[in-house]
Design a protein around this motif. Structure first.
Motif, PDB file in Angstrom:
ATOM      1  N   ILE A   1      -3.039 -15.675  -8.607  1.00  0.00           N
ATOM      2  CA  ILE A   1      -2.751 -17.269  -8.128  1.00  0.00           C
ATOM      3  C   ILE A   1      -0.644 -17.284  -7.807  1.00  0.00           C
ATOM      4  CG2 ILE A   1      -2.210 -19.081  -8.611  1.00  0.00           C
ATOM      5  CD1 ILE A   1      -3.882 -19.734 -10.769  1.00  0.00           C
ATOM      6  N   ASN A   2      -0.945 -17.589  -5.961  1.00  0.00           N
ATOM      7  CA  ASN A   2       0.657 -17.457  -5.963  1.00  0.00           C
ATOM      8  C   ASN A   2       1.297 -15.798  -5.871  1.00  0.00           C
ATOM      9  OD1 ASN A   2       0.832 -19.618  -4.628  1.00  0.00           O
ATOM     10  ND2 ASN A   2       1.956 -20.563  -5.748  1.00  0.00           N
ATOM     11  N   GLY A   3       0.754 -15.242  -5.822  1.00  0.00           N
ATOM     12  CA  GLY A   3       0.584 -13.745  -5.659  1.00  0.00           C
ATOM     13  C   GLY A   3       0.664 -13.679  -7.587  1.00  0.00           C
ATOM     14  N   LYS A   4       0.821 -13.406  -8.351  1.00  0.00           N
ATOM     15  CA  LYS A   4       1.011 -13.445  -9.511  1.00  0.00           C
ATOM     16  C   LYS A   4      -0.870 -12.957 -10.272  1.00  0.00           C
ATOM     17  CE  LYS A   4       4.879 -15.269 -10.493  1.00  0.00           C
ATOM     18  NZ  LYS A   4       5.751 -16.778 -11.650  1.00  0.00           N
ATOM     19  N   GLU A   5      -1.062 -11.669 -10.228  1.00  0.00           N
ATOM     20  CA  GLU A   5      -2.258 -12.084 -10.952  1.00  0.00           C
ATOM     21  C   GLU A   5      -2.536 -12.478 -12.514  1.00  0.00           C
ATOM     22  OE1 GLU A   5      -1.766  -7.058 -11.473  1.00  0.00           O
ATOM     23  OE2 GLU A   5      -1.243  -7.196  -9.570  1.00  0.00           O
ATOM     24  N   ILE A   6      -3.774 -12.468 -12.318  1.00  0.00           N
ATOM     25  CA  ILE A   6      -4.565 -12.949 -13.760  1.00  0.00           C
ATOM     26  C   ILE A   6      -3.419 -12.511 -14.832  1.00  0.00           C
ATOM     27  CG2 ILE A   6      -6.595 -11.699 -13.722  1.00  0.00           C
ATOM     28  CD1 ILE A   6      -7.638 -14.389 -15.090  1.00  0.00           C
ATOM     29  N   PRO A   7      -3.296 -13.369 -16.676  1.00  0.00           N
ATOM     30  CA  PRO A   7      -2.870 -12.660 -16.834  1.00  0.00           C
ATOM     31  C   PRO A   7      -4.019 -12.372 -17.837  1.00  0.00           C
ATOM     32  CG  PRO A   7      -2.122 -14.886 -16.474  1.00  0.00           C
ATOM     33  CD  PRO A   7      -2.946 -15.064 -15.847  1.00  0.00           C
ATOM     34  N   PRO A   8      -3.579 -11.064 -18.260  1.00  0.00           N
ATOM     35  CA  PRO A   8      -4.896 -10.265 -19.010  1.00  0.00           C
ATOM     36  C   PRO A   8      -4.778 -11.027 -20.336  1.00  0.00           C
ATOM     37  CG  PRO A   8      -2.994  -8.574 -19.196  1.00  0.00           C
ATOM     38  CD  PRO A   8      -2.016 -10.005 -18.201  1.00  0.00           C
ATOM     39  N   ASP A   9      -4.582 -12.227 -21.183  1.00  0.00           N
ATOM     40  CA  ASP A   9      -5.213 -12.899 -22.076  1.00  0.00           C
ATOM     41  C   ASP A   9      -6.294 -13.537 -21.423  1.00  0.00           C
ATOM     42  OD1 ASP A   9      -3.076 -14.251 -20.801  1.00  0.00           O
ATOM     43  OD2 ASP A   9      -2.872 -15.055 -22.479  1.00  0.00           O
ATOM     44  N   LYS A  10      -6.245 -14.175 -20.519  1.00  0.00           N
ATOM     45  CA  LYS A  10      -6.475 -14.708 -19.735  1.00  0.00           C
ATOM     46  C   LYS A  10      -8.282 -14.518 -19.535  1.00  0.00           C
ATOM     47  CE  LYS A  10      -4.589 -19.079 -18.926  1.00  0.00           C
ATOM     48  NZ  LYS A  10      -4.280 -19.534 -17.153  1.00  0.00           N
TER      49      LYS A  10
ATOM     50  N   THR B   1     -17.182 -11.503 -12.839  1.00  0.00           N
ATOM     51  CA  THR B   1     -16.071 -11.098 -11.834  1.00  0.00           C
ATOM     52  C   THR B   1     -15.370 -12.620 -10.794  1.00  0.00           C
ATOM     53  OG1 THR B   1     -15.215  -8.896 -12.177  1.00  0.00           O
ATOM     54  CG2 THR B   1     -14.019  -9.980 -11.182  1.00  0.00           C
ATOM     55  N   VAL B   2     -16.743 -13.015 -10.430  1.00  0.00           N
ATOM     56  CA  VAL B   2     -16.541 -13.621  -9.527  1.00  0.00           C
ATOM     57  C   VAL B   2     -16.354 -15.426 -10.765  1.00  0.00           C
ATOM     58  CG1 VAL B   2     -17.404 -15.361  -8.133  1.00  0.00           C
ATOM     59  CG2 VAL B   2     -17.551 -13.507  -7.425  1.00  0.00           C
ATOM     60  N   GLY B   3     -17.130 -15.164 -11.537  1.00  0.00           N
ATOM     61  CA  GLY B   3     -16.701 -16.529 -12.153  1.00  0.00           C
ATOM     62  C   GLY B   3     -15.119 -16.508 -12.995  1.00  0.00           C
ATOM     63  N   LEU B   4     -14.688 -15.911 -13.648  1.00  0.00           N
ATOM     64  CA  LEU B   4     -14.130 -15.847 -13.571  1.00  0.00           C
ATOM     65  C   LEU B   4     -12.751 -15.747 -13.004  1.00  0.00           C
ATOM     66  CD1 LEU B   4     -11.206 -14.959 -16.037  1.00  0.00           C
ATOM     67  CD2 LEU B   4     -11.710 -12.598 -15.304  1.00  0.00           C
ATOM     68  N   ALA B   5     -12.942 -15.706 -11.513  1.00  0.00           N
ATOM     69  CA  ALA B   5     -12.390 -15.783 -10.824  1.00  0.00           C
ATOM     70  C   ALA B   5     -11.825 -17.337 -10.754  1.00  0.00           C
ATOM     71  CB  ALA B   5     -12.229 -15.841  -9.041  1.00  0.00           C
ATOM     72  N   PHE B   6     -13.020 -18.059 -10.641  1.00  0.00           N
ATOM     73  CA  PHE B   6     -13.929 -19.198  -9.959  1.00  0.00           C
ATOM     74  C   PHE B   6     -13.037 -20.027 -11.603  1.00  0.00           C
ATOM     75  CE2 PHE B   6     -17.018 -18.562  -6.937  1.00  0.00           C
ATOM     76  CZ  PHE B   6     -15.996 -18.499  -6.043  1.00  0.00           C
ATOM     77  N   ALA B   7     -13.540 -20.080 -12.718  1.00  0.00           N
ATOM     78  CA  ALA B   7     -13.051 -20.750 -13.685  1.00  0.00           C
ATOM     79  C   ALA B   7     -11.291 -20.582 -14.201  1.00  0.00           C
ATOM     80  CB  ALA B   7     -13.500 -19.737 -14.338  1.00  0.00           C
ATOM     81  N   HIS B   8     -10.678 -19.431 -13.364  1.00  0.00           N
ATOM     82  CA  HIS B   8      -9.344 -19.322 -13.468  1.00  0.00           C
ATOM     83  C   HIS B   8      -8.539 -20.136 -12.437  1.00  0.00           C
ATOM     84  CE1 HIS B   8      -5.163 -17.681 -14.380  1.00  0.00           C
ATOM     85  NE2 HIS B   8      -5.105 -16.935 -13.261  1.00  0.00           N
ATOM     86  N   PHE B   9      -9.337 -20.455 -11.411  1.00  0.00           N
ATOM     87  CA  PHE B   9      -8.457 -20.747 -10.068  1.00  0.00           C
ATOM     88  C   PHE B   9      -8.684 -22.345 -10.116  1.00  0.00           C
ATOM     89  CE2 PHE B   9      -9.157 -17.639  -6.708  1.00  0.00           C
ATOM     90  CZ  PHE B   9      -8.826 -16.824  -7.382  1.00  0.00           C
ATOM     91  N   ALA B  10     -10.057 -22.677 -11.268  1.00  0.00           N
ATOM     92  CA  ALA B  10      -9.832 -24.284 -11.099  1.00  0.00           C
ATOM     93  C   ALA B  10      -8.473 -24.332 -12.151  1.00  0.00           C
ATOM     94  CB  ALA B  10     -11.856 -24.792 -12.019  1.00  0.00           C
ATOM     95  N   GLU B  11      -9.508 -24.445 -13.236  1.00  0.00           N
ATOM     96  CA  GLU B  11      -8.377 -24.148 -14.499  1.00  0.00           C
ATOM     97  C   GLU B  11      -6.418 -24.218 -14.452  1.00  0.00           C
ATOM     98  OE1 GLU B  11      -6.866 -22.004 -18.820  1.00  0.00           O
ATOM     99  OE2 GLU B  11      -8.758 -21.442 -17.779  1.00  0.00           O
ATOM    100  N   GLU B  12      -6.066 -23.692 -13.261  1.00  0.00           N
ATOM    101  CA  GLU B  12      -4.828 -23.820 -12.282  1.00  0.00           C
ATOM    102  C   GLU B  12      -5.255 -24.106 -11.536  1.00  0.00           C
ATOM    103  OE1 GLU B  12      -2.297 -22.087 -14.623  1.00  0.00           O
ATOM    104  OE2 GLU B  12      -3.772 -21.310 -15.892  1.00  0.00           O
ATOM    105  N   LYS B  13      -5.561 -25.263 -11.096  1.00  0.00           N
ATOM    106  CA  LYS B  13      -5.366 -26.023 -10.601  1.00  0.00           C
ATOM    107  C   LYS B  13      -4.826 -25.623  -8.616  1.00  0.00           C
ATOM    108  CE  LYS B  13      -5.531 -29.903 -13.292  1.00  0.00           C
ATOM    109  NZ  LYS B  13      -6.109 -29.736 -14.550  1.00  0.00           N
ATOM    110  N   VAL B  14      -5.282 -25.017  -8.506  1.00  0.00           N
ATOM    111  CA  VAL B  14      -5.176 -24.313  -7.289  1.00  0.00           C
ATOM    112  C   VAL B  14      -5.306 -25.347  -5.553  1.00  0.00           C
ATOM    113  CG1 VAL B  14      -5.483 -21.824  -7.939  1.00  0.00           C
ATOM    114  CG2 VAL B  14      -7.009 -22.792  -6.678  1.00  0.00           C
TER     115      VAL B  14
END
Length: 430
Positions: free
Chosen positions: A92-101, A124-137
């Motif tokens: 997200i904005n060039g920053k990799e997903i944190p390992p704890d996520k 991995t796709v599920g993880l990406a979509f969940a992360h993007f939604a949680e962070e409200k991209v």
């Protein structure tokens, strides 16, 4: 779970195409649909741009993400494979997903994952979509893994689709002709969603037109609107200038991407941005210029005609199929050098003959292999290369191969490392 235990679960518990090949390929979207439903359909909670193609989809995805980020949007970026770290795949904005996520995702969904048994890519796709939604991209740029029609990412309904160059790659899965492969890539086209085709190719144009007509989707062949010409290094900016010609007007863009193949990617990227502007995005020309000028820096793109050293010049690139390698060799052989050294490693499920035929017989070769099950043994690659008139030695580890080559090379020589994404990934100073 620790982060390492989580990675072990992702990498080892389930097959992964990048490591083992065909055994991990699943022609079915049902697992991805079920996983997304379990996660609350996060893919419906942000706008997206979907990017498919044989070559250029990674560079194009990073360029689009960089421009949107420069415009002030919060931008998710999903790409594959990674080079150094799993977390490179999800940014997200060039920053990799944190390992704890990553750990939290697996822990919270472990029971469901164990019962569903999705593939590595599906998880991995599920993880990406969940992360993007949680962070409200605001937007997510989503790169297809392979193909398109049955790729796990193909559960999104994007604002615009981009399909880059079509070449012969993954033919055991996608088809043996450009038209058949284009049919798989065209599977990302959605009803009434604009689709941009980076390159007009006679073998594929009717495939894309037919699929777009079927879905009543506006289709734009980008190189009919834009033409890009690489002008070379701008010594004042230390970036590469590209002349963009549209409607008989010229604009120069300076990019921190140096591969000549960006000539084929830029029209598609600019056409996607134009479509987004027509949908209401505020993208001033200065924003586009700035985003492209720092695309690799902003988005964290590595391994695309990346310079690793001077005197001798050292470049690496992840291009590995016939189209990609052909363009690389054209650009490299146009450079001044005394001797040309190529450190080459490949995987065992490619049509090697066509790639080897593109390589210069006058170059000095070192054959290596990546530390993955799919890697073609270096001595086998040496033998196949010999059959094509290419002579060299075997040094299995890419870093040792580079070290030994640097000792032998003069300051006016040129060294290239490539043939496989996984060889480039193992370069220590990348």
């Amino acid at each position: 779970m620790t982060y390492q235990e989580t990675l072990d679960y992702l990498f080892n518990a389930l097959p992964m195409f990048q490591r083992i090949g065909a055994a991990a390929f699943k022609k079915d979207l049902s697992n991805t649909v079920k996983l997304c439903e379990e996660l609350g359909n996060p893919q419906q909670q942000f706008k997206s741009i979907h990017v498919a193609g044989t070559n250029g989809k990674g560079s194009s995805s990073h360029m689009i993400a960089a421009v949107l980020q420069e415009a002030g949007y919060k931008v998710g970026l999903y790409t594959s494979p990674h080079l150094k770290s799993f977390t490179e795949r999800i940014k997200i904005n060039g920053k990799e997903i944190p390992p704890d996520k990553v750990v939290a995702f697996v822990e919270q969904n472990r029971t469901f994952l164990d019962s569903l048994k999705p593939s590595f890519f599906e998880m991995t796709v599920g993880l990406a979509f969940a992360h993007f939604a949680e962070e409200k991209v605001d937007y997510a740029v989503v790169e297809v893994g392979m193909g398109g029609r049955l790729d796990s990412t193909n559960v999104i309904t994007p604002e615009v689709c981009l399909i880059t160059n079509i070449g012969l790659d993954h033919t055991q899965f996608l088809g043996t002709t450009l038209a058949e492969i284009a049919g798989e890539k065209a599977g990302i086209i959605k009803p009434k969603v604009p689709v941009v085709i980076s390159q007009y190719q006679s073998e594929t144009v009717e495939v894309f037109k037919a699929k777009a007509l079927e879905h009543k989707a506006p289709v734009f062949f980008a190189d009919r609107y834009y033409r890009a010409v690489q002008k070379g290094l701008n010594t004042s900016t230390q970036k590469c200038d590209y002349q963009i010609i549209k409607n008989n007007t010229d604009t120069v863009y300076s990019l921190d991407l140096f591969g000549k193949y960006q000539e084929k990617n830029l029209p598609g990227v600019l056409m996607v941005l134009e479509v987004l502007k027509e949908q209401g995005l505020q993208l001033a020309p200065s924003i586009v210029q700035a985003g492209l000028a720092h695309a690799a820096e902003i988005s964290g793109l590595k391994g695309r005609f990346q310079k690793l050293g001077d005197a001798p010049l050292v470049y690496c690139d992840t291009g590995h199929n016939e189209d990609g390698m052909g363009q690389l060799m054209e650009q490299l052989q146009a450079m001044p050098y005394d001797d040309f050294h190529i450190i080459l490693g490949m995987v065992n499920d490619k049509d090697l003959g066509k790639v080897l035929d593109l390589l210069p017989k006058s170059a000095k070769y070192v054959f290596c292999q990546a530390n993955i099950p799919r890697a073609l043994p270096a001595d086998e690659l040496q033998q196949k290369a010999t059959d094509h008139g290419l002579a060299g030695v075997v040094i299995r580890d890419v870093n040792e191969a580079l070290s030994q080559t640097l000792k032998k090379a003069s300051k006016n020589d040129l060294i290239f490392i490539g043939g496989s994404t996984f060889v480039v990934a193992e370069i220590e100073n990348l």
